[in-house]
Design an enzyme around this catalytic site. Structure first.
Site, PDB file in Angstrom:
ATOM      1  N   SER A  93       0.869  -1.463  -0.219  1.00  8.60           N
ATOM      2  CA  SER A  93      -0.410   0.091  -0.140  1.00  8.60           C
ATOM      3  C   SER A  93       0.988   1.318  -0.188  1.00  8.60           C
ATOM      4  CB  SER A  93      -0.473  -0.116   1.504  1.00  8.60           C
ATOM      5  OG  SER A  93      -2.095   1.805   1.544  1.00  8.60           O
ATOM      6  N   TYR A 104      -1.909  -0.641  10.791  1.00  4.72           N
ATOM      7  CA  TYR A 104      -2.258  -0.131   9.782  1.00  4.72           C
ATOM      8  C   TYR A 104      -0.534   0.084   9.193  1.00  4.72           C
ATOM      9  CZ  TYR A 104      -3.749  -0.672   4.059  1.00  4.72           C
ATOM     10  OH  TYR A 104      -3.677  -1.736   3.503  1.00  4.72           O
TER      11      TYR A 104
HETATM   12  P1  NDP Z   1     -11.453  -6.719   0.421  1.00  3.03           P
HETATM   13  O1  NDP Z   1     -11.908  -5.588   2.241  1.00  3.03           O
HETATM   14  O2  NDP Z   1     -12.012  -5.702  -0.818  1.00  3.03           O
HETATM   15  O3  NDP Z   1     -10.595  -7.719   0.618  1.00  3.03           O
HETATM   16  C1  NDP Z   1     -10.178  -8.208   1.109  1.00  3.03           C
HETATM   17  C2  NDP Z   1      -9.661  -9.533   1.007  1.00  3.03           C
HETATM   18  O4  NDP Z   1      -8.937 -10.262   1.874  1.00  3.03           O
HETATM   19  C3  NDP Z   1     -11.290 -10.401   1.307  1.00  3.03           C
HETATM   20  O5  NDP Z   1     -11.075 -10.831   0.059  1.00  3.03           O
HETATM   21  C4  NDP Z   1     -11.095 -11.010   2.359  1.00  3.03           C
HETATM   22  O6  NDP Z   1     -11.934 -12.298   2.686  1.00  3.03           O
HETATM   23  C5  NDP Z   1      -9.199 -11.093   2.712  1.00  3.03           C
HETATM   24  N1  NDP Z   1      -9.068 -11.852   4.183  1.00  3.03           N
HETATM   25  C6  NDP Z   1      -9.090 -10.195   5.025  1.00  3.03           C
HETATM   26  N2  NDP Z   1      -8.372 -11.135   6.510  1.00  3.03           N
HETATM   27  C7  NDP Z   1      -8.543 -12.743   5.894  1.00  3.03           C
HETATM   28  C8  NDP Z   1      -8.273 -13.885   6.732  1.00  3.03           C
HETATM   29  N3  NDP Z   1      -8.066 -13.411   8.326  1.00  3.03           N
HETATM   30  N4  NDP Z   1      -7.888 -15.129   6.611  1.00  3.03           N
HETATM   31  C9  NDP Z   1      -7.556 -14.948   4.871  1.00  3.03           C
HETATM   32  N5  NDP Z   1      -8.170 -13.504   4.306  1.00  3.03           N
HETATM   33  C10 NDP Z   1      -8.558 -12.600   4.497  1.00  3.03           C
HETATM   34  O7  NDP Z   1     -10.265  -5.115  -0.142  1.00  3.03           O
HETATM   35  P2  NDP Z   1      -8.854  -4.925  -0.852  1.00  3.03           P
HETATM   36  O8  NDP Z   1      -9.499  -5.978  -1.962  1.00  3.03           O
HETATM   37  O9  NDP Z   1      -8.811  -3.289  -1.295  1.00  3.03           O
HETATM   38  O10 NDP Z   1      -7.538  -4.951  -0.073  1.00  3.03           O
HETATM   39  C11 NDP Z   1      -7.222  -6.532  -0.773  1.00  3.03           C
HETATM   40  C12 NDP Z   1      -5.347  -6.125  -0.560  1.00  3.03           C
HETATM   41  O11 NDP Z   1      -5.011  -4.477  -0.700  1.00  3.03           O
HETATM   42  C13 NDP Z   1      -5.322  -5.280   1.109  1.00  3.03           C
HETATM   43  O12 NDP Z   1      -3.712  -6.103   1.797  1.00  3.03           O
HETATM   44  C14 NDP Z   1      -5.887  -3.863   1.385  1.00  3.03           C
HETATM   45  O13 NDP Z   1      -4.978  -3.650   2.937  1.00  3.03           O
HETATM   46  C15 NDP Z   1      -4.394  -3.506   0.162  1.00  3.03           C
HETATM   47  N6  NDP Z   1      -4.530  -2.865   0.195  1.00  3.03           N
HETATM   48  C16 NDP Z   1      -5.866  -1.779  -0.236  1.00  3.03           C
HETATM   49  C17 NDP Z   1      -6.036  -0.904  -0.227  1.00  3.03           C
HETATM   50  C18 NDP Z   1      -7.201   0.146  -1.005  1.00  3.03           C
HETATM   51  O14 NDP Z   1      -7.780   1.394  -0.909  1.00  3.03           O
HETATM   52  N7  NDP Z   1      -8.404  -0.798  -1.009  1.00  3.03           N
HETATM   53  C19 NDP Z   1      -4.979   0.590  -1.004  1.00  3.03           C
HETATM   54  C20 NDP Z   1      -4.257  -0.153  -0.576  1.00  3.03           C
HETATM   55  C21 NDP Z   1      -3.722  -1.248  -0.641  1.00  3.03           C
HETATM   56  P3  NDP Z   1     -12.398 -13.230   3.857  1.00  3.03           P
HETATM   57  O15 NDP Z   1     -13.473 -11.690   4.400  1.00  3.03           O
HETATM   58  O16 NDP Z   1     -13.229 -13.480   2.597  1.00  3.03           O
HETATM   59  O17 NDP Z   1     -11.390 -13.991   4.130  1.00  3.03           O
HETATM   60  C1  8X3 Z   2      -5.221   1.322   1.520  1.00  4.89           C
HETATM   61  C2  8X3 Z   2      -4.302   2.843   1.682  1.00  4.89           C
HETATM   62  O1  8X3 Z   2      -3.785   5.542   1.742  1.00  4.89           O
HETATM   63  O2  8X3 Z   2      -6.038   4.154   3.003  1.00  4.89           O
HETATM   64  O3  8X3 Z   2      -4.431   0.863   1.693  1.00  4.89           O
HETATM   65  O4  8X3 Z   2      -3.914   3.570   3.228  1.00  4.89           O
HETATM   66  S1  8X3 Z   2      -4.385   3.666   1.976  1.00  4.89           S
END
Ligand code: NDP
Ligand code: 8X3
Length: 251
Positions: A139, A152
């Site tokens: 991120s 985070y």
């Molecule tokens: P979502 O919440 O849409 O998806 C997160 C996914 O992670 C889900 O499929 C969830 O599945 C899975 N997950 C969460 N906890 C667990 C666990 N304990 N075990 C197994 N699976 C898990 O978020 P995003 O798609 O946005 O996020 C994906 C990644 O991208 C993350 O690492 C996030 O930190 C990162 N990110 C997101 C950004 C944003 O602004 N959206 C920006 C930068 C980075 P389930 O709940 O079914 O287990």
């Molecule tokens: C998620 C993006 O800007 O909320 O990783 O940290 S931000």
């Protein structure tokens, strides 16, 4: 046919990446905790692409579950060419002193320890075969620290350190290690961060066009389609209206 293992495909980036890799001809090991949603993604891919999927429903925070799930893979899914560590979350957005310790645990246990557990189980096969590629979804929070995000941001700084360390330790085995570092993207991320408060989650993106999951799938596609001699270390990708974690031009 190459095999990709993607964590967290029940939503957001993971789901879009899974569908994109299916289109590129990868057979897929797909994971997440929500079985119904996991099955939905597998069914969608099975009916729209000519690749096989194998669902593994487990919590990345549970090392025994990681071990049992990965050990249960049938022979034709055991050789993982591409690991995408995507599962992760932010829990809470408050000053450190007002934050909940259980939120801290959730983030560190998922984003850092979960990534380590899965990677530790998949790397030995890559070393044995002298090839492989790991992509960690990090991120912008791994690069900058912003108010109300200390833990985070710490978890994603750790992901970046692990990415760099893995790259150093695995280069001699012919394994590439990359990361993708997105800024604001609208998925379930903010709903989870605000503990289900959809209004607060929506407000995060007010006045700007955030990234979407397809943008991240595009980025992963770019990384995995480079020639063998090219390794992409990191791609930092933001919405056009977001300069950094502090400055967003909202209209
Ligand atoms: P979502 O919440 O849409 O998806 C997160 C996914 O992670 C889900 O499929 C969830 O599945 C899975 N997950 C969460 N906890 C667990 C666990 N304990 N075990 C197994 N699976 C898990 O978020 P995003 O798609 O946005 O996020 C994906 C990644 O991208 C993350 O690492 C996030 O930190 C990162 N990110 C997101 C950004 C944003 O602004 N959206 C920006 C930068 C980075 P389930 O709940 O079914 O287990
Ligand atoms: C998620 C993006 O800007 O909320 O990783 O940290 S931000």
């Amino acid at each position: 046919m190459k095999t990709a293992f993607i964590t967290g495909v029940t939503s957001g980036f993971g789901k879009a990446i899974a569908i994109r890799l299916a289109g590129l001809g990868y057979q897929l090991v797909l994971t997440g905790r929500r079985k119904e949603k996991l099955d939905e993604v597998c069914d969608y891919i099975n009916s729209n692409f000519s690749v096989k999927t194998f669902p593994l429903c487990f919590d990345v925070r549970d090392n025994d579950a990681c071990k049992q799930s990965i050990a249960s893979l049938p022979d034709d899914f055991k050789n993982i060419d591409l690991l995408i560590n995507n599962a992760g979350l932010a829990a809470g957005a408050s000053p450190f002193d007002e934050s909940d310790l259980t939120d801290f645990d959730r983030m560190i246990d998922t984003n850092v320890k979960g990534l380590l557990y899965v990677t530790k189980l998949i790397v030995p096969g890559m070393i044995e075969r002298k090839s492989g590629h790991i992509i960690n979804i990090s991120s912008i929070a791994g690069i900058e620290v912003y108010p109300n995000g200390s833990v985070y941001c710490a978890s994603k700084h750790a992901v970046n350190a692990i990415t760099k360390g893995l790259r150093i330790d695995l280069v001699k085995h012919g394994i590439k290690v990359s990361s993708v570092s997105p800024g604001m993207a609208e998925t379930e991320f903010s709903i989870i961060r605000y503990h289900g408060d959809e209004e607060k989650a929506k407000a995060v993106y007010q006045g700007l066009v955030p990234l979407n999951a397809e943008d991240i799938a595009d980025t992963v596609e770019f990384i995995v389609t480079r020639p063998d001699h090219v390794s992409i270390n990191d791609i930092q990708i933001n919405p056009a209206q977001q300069a950094n974690t502090y400055i967003a031009h909202r209209v």
